[in-house]
Design a protein around this motif. Sequence first.
Motif, PDB file in Angstrom:
ATOM      1  N   THR A  85       0.842  -1.200   0.000  1.00 25.59           N
ATOM      2  CA  THR A  85       0.000   0.000   0.000  1.00 25.59           C
ATOM      3  C   THR A  85       0.879   1.253   0.000  1.00 25.59           C
ATOM      4  OG1 THR A  85      -0.091   0.362   2.380  1.00 25.59           O
ATOM      5  CG2 THR A  85      -1.671  -1.225   1.469  1.00 25.59           C
ATOM      6  N   VAL A  86       0.236   2.390  -0.304  1.00 25.98           N
ATOM      7  CA  VAL A  86       0.970   3.665  -0.271  1.00 25.98           C
ATOM      8  C   VAL A  86       1.533   3.933   1.134  1.00 25.98           C
ATOM      9  CG1 VAL A  86      -0.106   4.823  -2.234  1.00 25.98           C
ATOM     10  CG2 VAL A  86      -1.278   4.862  -0.033  1.00 25.98           C
ATOM     11  N   ILE A  87       0.836   3.465   2.152  1.00 28.22           N
ATOM     12  CA  ILE A  87       1.302   3.678   3.530  1.00 28.22           C
ATOM     13  C   ILE A  87       2.545   2.828   3.810  1.00 28.22           C
ATOM     14  CG2 ILE A  87       0.665   3.458   5.997  1.00 28.22           C
ATOM     15  CD1 ILE A  87      -0.879   5.720   4.562  1.00 28.22           C
ATOM     16  N   ASP A  88       2.618   1.646   3.198  1.00 28.74           N
ATOM     17  CA  ASP A  88       3.793   0.774   3.390  1.00 28.74           C
ATOM     18  C   ASP A  88       5.081   1.435   2.894  1.00 28.74           C
ATOM     19  OD1 ASP A  88       2.190  -1.257   4.386  1.00 28.74           O
ATOM     20  OD2 ASP A  88       1.952  -2.236   2.438  1.00 28.74           O
ATOM     21  N   LEU A  89       4.951   2.440   1.991  1.00 25.25           N
ATOM     22  CA  LEU A  89       6.156   3.066   1.431  1.00 25.25           C
ATOM     23  C   LEU A  89       6.770   4.101   2.377  1.00 25.25           C
ATOM     24  CD1 LEU A  89       5.061   3.571  -2.309  1.00 25.25           C
ATOM     25  CD2 LEU A  89       6.325   1.687  -1.294  1.00 25.25           C
ATOM     26  N   LEU A  90       6.062   4.397   3.467  1.00 24.07           N
ATOM     27  CA  LEU A  90       6.575   5.411   4.405  1.00 24.07           C
ATOM     28  C   LEU A  90       7.433   4.749   5.484  1.00 24.07           C
ATOM     29  CD1 LEU A  90       3.360   7.569   4.958  1.00 24.07           C
ATOM     30  CD2 LEU A  90       5.253   7.995   3.384  1.00 24.07           C
ATOM     31  N   PRO A  91       8.423   5.484   6.020  1.00 22.60           N
ATOM     32  CA  PRO A  91       9.272   4.922   7.076  1.00 22.60           C
ATOM     33  C   PRO A  91       8.527   4.855   8.417  1.00 22.60           C
ATOM     34  CG  PRO A  91       9.882   7.189   6.629  1.00 22.60           C
ATOM     35  CD  PRO A  91       8.812   6.847   5.646  1.00 22.60           C
ATOM     36  N   PRO A  92       9.040   4.062   9.363  1.00 27.06           N
ATOM     37  CA  PRO A  92       8.362   3.863  10.655  1.00 27.06           C
ATOM     38  C   PRO A  92       8.113   5.155  11.429  1.00 27.06           C
ATOM     39  CG  PRO A  92      10.224   2.364  10.437  1.00 27.06           C
ATOM     40  CD  PRO A  92      10.261   3.265   9.251  1.00 27.06           C
ATOM     41  N   LYS A  93       8.875   6.219  11.130  1.00 27.35           N
ATOM     42  CA  LYS A  93       8.683   7.451  11.930  1.00 27.35           C
ATOM     43  C   LYS A  93       7.269   8.026  11.794  1.00 27.35           C
ATOM     44  CE  LYS A  93      10.450  11.127   8.971  1.00 27.35           C
ATOM     45  NZ  LYS A  93      11.073  12.404   8.938  1.00 27.35           N
ATOM     46  N   TYR A  94       6.524   7.595  10.758  1.00 25.31           N
ATOM     47  CA  TYR A  94       5.137   8.062  10.626  1.00 25.31           C
ATOM     48  C   TYR A  94       4.138   7.045  11.185  1.00 25.31           C
ATOM     49  CZ  TYR A  94       7.121  11.551   7.509  1.00 25.31           C
ATOM     50  OH  TYR A  94       7.849  12.582   6.994  1.00 25.31           O
ATOM     51  N   GLY A  95       4.663   5.982  11.787  1.00 28.77           N
ATOM     52  CA  GLY A  95       3.809   4.886  12.239  1.00 28.77           C
ATOM     53  C   GLY A  95       2.756   5.295  13.257  1.00 28.77           C
ATOM     54  N   HIS A  96       3.013   6.373  14.013  1.00 27.14           N
ATOM     55  CA  HIS A  96       2.066   6.788  15.045  1.00 27.14           C
ATOM     56  C   HIS A  96       0.946   7.657  14.493  1.00 27.14           C
ATOM     57  CE1 HIS A  96       4.698  10.190  14.494  1.00 27.14           C
ATOM     58  NE2 HIS A  96       3.830  10.950  15.126  1.00 27.14           N
ATOM     59  N   VAL A  97       1.022   8.030  13.188  1.00 25.25           N
ATOM     60  CA  VAL A  97       0.012   8.936  12.617  1.00 25.25           C
ATOM     61  C   VAL A  97      -0.968   8.120  11.762  1.00 25.25           C
ATOM     62  CG1 VAL A  97      -0.339  11.100  11.369  1.00 25.25           C
ATOM     63  CG2 VAL A  97       1.902  10.600  12.327  1.00 25.25           C
ATOM     64  N   ASP A  98      -2.252   8.435  11.889  1.00 26.87           N
ATOM     65  CA  ASP A  98      -3.270   7.722  11.105  1.00 26.87           C
ATOM     66  C   ASP A  98      -3.398   8.326   9.713  1.00 26.87           C
ATOM     67  OD1 ASP A  98      -3.998   5.808  12.934  1.00 26.87           O
ATOM     68  OD2 ASP A  98      -5.409   7.159  13.964  1.00 26.87           O
ATOM     69  N   LEU A  99      -2.377   8.111   8.901  1.00 23.86           N
ATOM     70  CA  LEU A  99      -2.391   8.700   7.556  1.00 23.86           C
ATOM     71  C   LEU A  99      -3.278   7.885   6.619  1.00 23.86           C
ATOM     72  CD1 LEU A  99       1.426   9.368   7.284  1.00 23.86           C
ATOM     73  CD2 LEU A  99      -0.357  11.119   7.378  1.00 23.86           C
ATOM     74  N   PHE A 100      -3.888   8.571   5.684  1.00 23.93           N
ATOM     75  CA  PHE A 100      -4.674   7.892   4.648  1.00 23.93           C
ATOM     76  C   PHE A 100      -4.515   8.674   3.342  1.00 23.93           C
ATOM     77  CE2 PHE A 100      -7.368  10.838   6.954  1.00 23.93           C
ATOM     78  CZ  PHE A 100      -7.881  11.612   5.933  1.00 23.93           C
ATOM     79  N   PRO A 101      -4.739   8.014   2.207  1.00 21.34           N
ATOM     80  CA  PRO A 101      -4.627   8.739   0.941  1.00 21.34           C
ATOM     81  C   PRO A 101      -5.862   9.600   0.694  1.00 21.34           C
ATOM     82  CG  PRO A 101      -5.035   6.394   0.537  1.00 21.34           C
ATOM     83  CD  PRO A 101      -4.979   6.571   2.024  1.00 21.34           C
TER      84      PRO A 101
END
Length: 239
Positions: A85-101
């Motif tokens: 997924t697009v979220i899988d492409l981000l590094p762990p430092k964003y893991g605490h944020v509920d990001l969505f496309p």
Amino acid sequence: MANMRLDKLLVNTGIGSRKEVKQYIKQGIVMINNNMASDPGMHVDPEKDSIYIDGNKVEYRDFYYIMLNKPKDVISATWDSTDTTVIDLLPPKYGHVDLFPAGRLDKDTEGLILLTNDGKLSHSLLSPKKKVGKTYFAIIDGCVTQRDIDIFKNGIKLEDDFITLPAQLEIIKAGDKSEVYVTIYEGKFHQIKRMFKYIDKKVAYLKRISIGPLVLDQDLELGEFRELTAQEIEALNNI
Ligand code: URA
């Protein structure tokens, strides 16, 4: 911004789990306005108080805005059991944020995806009422003509009876394979592919290059991302 518990604020900035954050406070490395913090439950104002951990300033943000150049074969979802997924492409430092496309691209479409946790902004970018233009570069099997430009301009009735808003088609190169820019104002499922199908043509390649004022950074290779600048965020908020 409202006052909030120190431990909650530190967890929300991605510094560590609640347990780790409590540990940092116990170690005496968390400073609030130059005073050592000792109570994880103390209230702080992220906008007014200066907060440091081990000499590093803690920047608190409610909202995150990231532009990603989506590669083919990556899906516009937050989670999937098989596909990346697009979220899988981000590094762990964003893991605490509920990001969505904010809006979807097909699996085989490349280009600009905005990842955010700002539901209000996402809603206004996607709302047909706001008529935010999304521009794509496309390679089309077949010769695109002035007649096609006119058909797109008048709006197209798709198979499900949905009538698109007037769309702009700009021909870069016409031939057996044509190159075009297309701007649409909604985001219906497979919309551009279905619009070309209506004129008996097939989309061979599709890449989104802008969403309203936000333009894909040409320095981003496929799969790369960067946070938006303050000016880009402001431009989106002014929509
Ligand atoms: N239109 C499509 O057909 N596909 C996309 O991914 C985006 C717009």
